[in-house]
Design a protein around this motif. Structure first.
Motif, PDB file in Angstrom:
ATOM      1  N   GLN A   1      -2.744   6.470  -2.255  1.00 44.30           N
ATOM      2  CA  GLN A   1      -3.548   7.493  -1.568  1.00 44.30           C
ATOM      3  C   GLN A   1      -2.674   8.707  -1.355  1.00 44.30           C
ATOM      4  O   GLN A   1      -1.479   8.585  -1.063  1.00 44.30           O
ATOM      5  CB  GLN A   1      -4.067   6.993  -0.230  1.00 44.30           C
ATOM      6  N   ASN A   2      -3.282   9.876  -1.473  1.00 44.63           N
ATOM      7  CA  ASN A   2      -2.594  11.133  -1.214  1.00 44.63           C
ATOM      8  C   ASN A   2      -3.153  11.752   0.057  1.00 44.63           C
ATOM      9  O   ASN A   2      -4.371  11.740   0.270  1.00 44.63           O
ATOM     10  CB  ASN A   2      -2.784  12.112  -2.368  1.00 44.63           C
ATOM     11  N   HIS A   3      -2.257  12.309   0.864  1.00 46.35           N
ATOM     12  CA  HIS A   3      -2.648  12.980   2.098  1.00 46.35           C
ATOM     13  C   HIS A   3      -1.944  14.329   2.109  1.00 46.35           C
ATOM     14  O   HIS A   3      -0.715  14.383   2.168  1.00 46.35           O
ATOM     15  CB  HIS A   3      -2.217  12.173   3.333  1.00 46.35           C
TER      16      HIS A   3
ATOM     17  N   LYS B   1       0.871  -1.180   0.000  1.00 42.92           N
ATOM     18  CA  LYS B   1       0.000   0.000   0.000  1.00 42.92           C
ATOM     19  C   LYS B   1       0.908   1.229   0.000  1.00 42.92           C
ATOM     20  O   LYS B   1       1.814   1.337   0.822  1.00 42.92           O
ATOM     21  CB  LYS B   1      -0.890  -0.004   1.236  1.00 42.92           C
ATOM     22  N   VAL B   2       0.662   2.161  -0.923  1.00 43.07           N
ATOM     23  CA  VAL B   2       1.525   3.336  -1.069  1.00 43.07           C
ATOM     24  C   VAL B   2       0.740   4.599  -0.748  1.00 43.07           C
ATOM     25  O   VAL B   2      -0.303   4.864  -1.348  1.00 43.07           O
ATOM     26  CB  VAL B   2       2.105   3.433  -2.503  1.00 43.07           C
ATOM     27  N   ASP B   3       1.253   5.360   0.216  1.00 39.80           N
ATOM     28  CA  ASP B   3       0.661   6.642   0.593  1.00 39.80           C
ATOM     29  C   ASP B   3       1.667   7.750   0.313  1.00 39.80           C
ATOM     30  O   ASP B   3       2.849   7.601   0.639  1.00 39.80           O
ATOM     31  CB  ASP B   3       0.323   6.671   2.088  1.00 39.80           C
ATOM     32  N   PHE B   4       1.179   8.831  -0.267  1.00 39.19           N
ATOM     33  CA  PHE B   4       1.993  10.023  -0.445  1.00 39.19           C
ATOM     34  C   PHE B   4       1.537  11.054   0.573  1.00 39.19           C
ATOM     35  O   PHE B   4       0.365  11.436   0.576  1.00 39.19           O
ATOM     36  CB  PHE B   4       1.842  10.577  -1.866  1.00 39.19           C
TER      37      PHE B   4
ATOM     38  N   ARG C   1       3.641  -1.491   3.729  1.00 39.83           N
ATOM     39  CA  ARG C   1       3.211  -0.112   3.515  1.00 39.83           C
ATOM     40  C   ARG C   1       4.424   0.756   3.215  1.00 39.83           C
ATOM     41  O   ARG C   1       5.457   0.643   3.870  1.00 39.83           O
ATOM     42  CB  ARG C   1       2.496   0.413   4.750  1.00 39.83           C
ATOM     43  N   LEU C   2       4.263   1.625   2.233  1.00 37.25           N
ATOM     44  CA  LEU C   2       5.292   2.589   1.862  1.00 37.25           C
ATOM     45  C   LEU C   2       4.687   3.972   1.969  1.00 37.25           C
ATOM     46  O   LEU C   2       3.613   4.228   1.418  1.00 37.25           O
ATOM     47  CB  LEU C   2       5.771   2.345   0.432  1.00 37.25           C
ATOM     48  N   ILE C   3       5.364   4.852   2.701  1.00 43.08           N
ATOM     49  CA  ILE C   3       4.914   6.238   2.830  1.00 43.08           C
ATOM     50  C   ILE C   3       5.959   7.119   2.168  1.00 43.08           C
ATOM     51  O   ILE C   3       7.101   7.199   2.627  1.00 43.08           O
ATOM     52  CB  ILE C   3       4.728   6.633   4.309  1.00 43.08           C
ATOM     53  N   GLU C   4       5.578   7.731   1.069  1.00 40.29           N
ATOM     54  CA  GLU C   4       6.452   8.667   0.353  1.00 40.29           C
ATOM     55  C   GLU C   4       6.174  10.062   0.910  1.00 40.29           C
ATOM     56  O   GLU C   4       5.042  10.548   0.850  1.00 40.29           O
ATOM     57  CB  GLU C   4       6.148   8.648  -1.151  1.00 40.29           C
ATOM     58  N   VAL C   5       7.193  10.692   1.469  1.00 41.01           N
ATOM     59  CA  VAL C   5       7.043  12.023   2.051  1.00 41.01           C
ATOM     60  C   VAL C   5       7.577  13.050   1.058  1.00 41.01           C
ATOM     61  O   VAL C   5       8.713  12.946   0.584  1.00 41.01           O
ATOM     62  CB  VAL C   5       7.777  12.136   3.403  1.00 41.01           C
ATOM     63  N   VAL C   6       6.736  14.037   0.765  1.00 43.87           N
ATOM     64  CA  VAL C   6       7.072  15.076  -0.214  1.00 43.87           C
ATOM     65  C   VAL C   6       7.002  16.430   0.473  1.00 43.87           C
ATOM     66  O   VAL C   6       6.048  16.724   1.179  1.00 43.87           O
ATOM     67  CB  VAL C   6       6.062  15.082  -1.392  1.00 43.87           C
ATOM     68  N   PHE C   7       8.037  17.245   0.264  1.00 43.22           N
ATOM     69  CA  PHE C   7       7.965  18.630   0.731  1.00 43.22           C
ATOM     70  C   PHE C   7       8.389  19.548  -0.402  1.00 43.22           C
ATOM     71  O   PHE C   7       8.763  19.096  -1.473  1.00 43.22           O
ATOM     72  CB  PHE C   7       8.755  18.861   2.030  1.00 43.22           C
TER      73      PHE C   7
END
Length: 137
Positions: A133-135, A3-6, A103-109
């Motif tokens: 999913q995007n958060h 599951k990939v969350d951004f 689960r993979l959480i890609e953190v973007v700034f």
């Protein structure tokens, strides 16, 4: 399937993103997960130090993966040790072993080069059918 969350931050600086990653890692660990934080090499020591001090009242058992495994590890290499639960990716690079994680959480700034890299990551996952999913944070 992973599951990939951004997590898309409004933060403009690495320091703000690093604090967010520390909170996220602590929350995941307190929920019973093992966490691997994948980041660019120049950020690994900073994250390691920050996890000791970002909240004086908390303790997150962690360390650099190169120094040995812990419930929360930090790495910039392709080696993931025995981790396979949660990966938080703050790196410009897409980790080659991401698919072994639940689960993979890609953190973007708001760093332009990072945003470009993360767009490419998103497209890669999307083309291969990973649930995304995007958060906005």
């Amino acid at each position: 399937m992973t599951k990939v969350d951004f997590h898309i931050l409004s933060a403009n600086q690495f320091d703000d993103a690093a604090l967010y990653v520390c909170r996220l890692a602590e929350k995941a660990w307190r929920s019973g997960h093992q966490v691997l934080i994948h980041c660019d090499e120049v950020w690994a020591d900073t994250l390691n130090e920050l996890l000791w001090s970002y909240r004086p009242e908390s303790f997150v058992p962690h360390g650099l993966l190169a120094d040995g495994e812990a419930p929360v590890n930090i790495t910039s290499s392709v080696d993931c040790g025995t981790h396979h639960d949660v990966m938080i990716n703050l790196s410009h690079q897409q980790p080659s072993s991401f698919s072994r994680f639940k689960r993979l959480i890609e953190v973007v700034f708001e760093e332009e080069a990072l945003k470009v890299a993360k767009r490419a990551h998103y497209k890669f996952y999307q083309e291969r059918g990973y649930p995304l999913q995007n958060h906005r944070v």
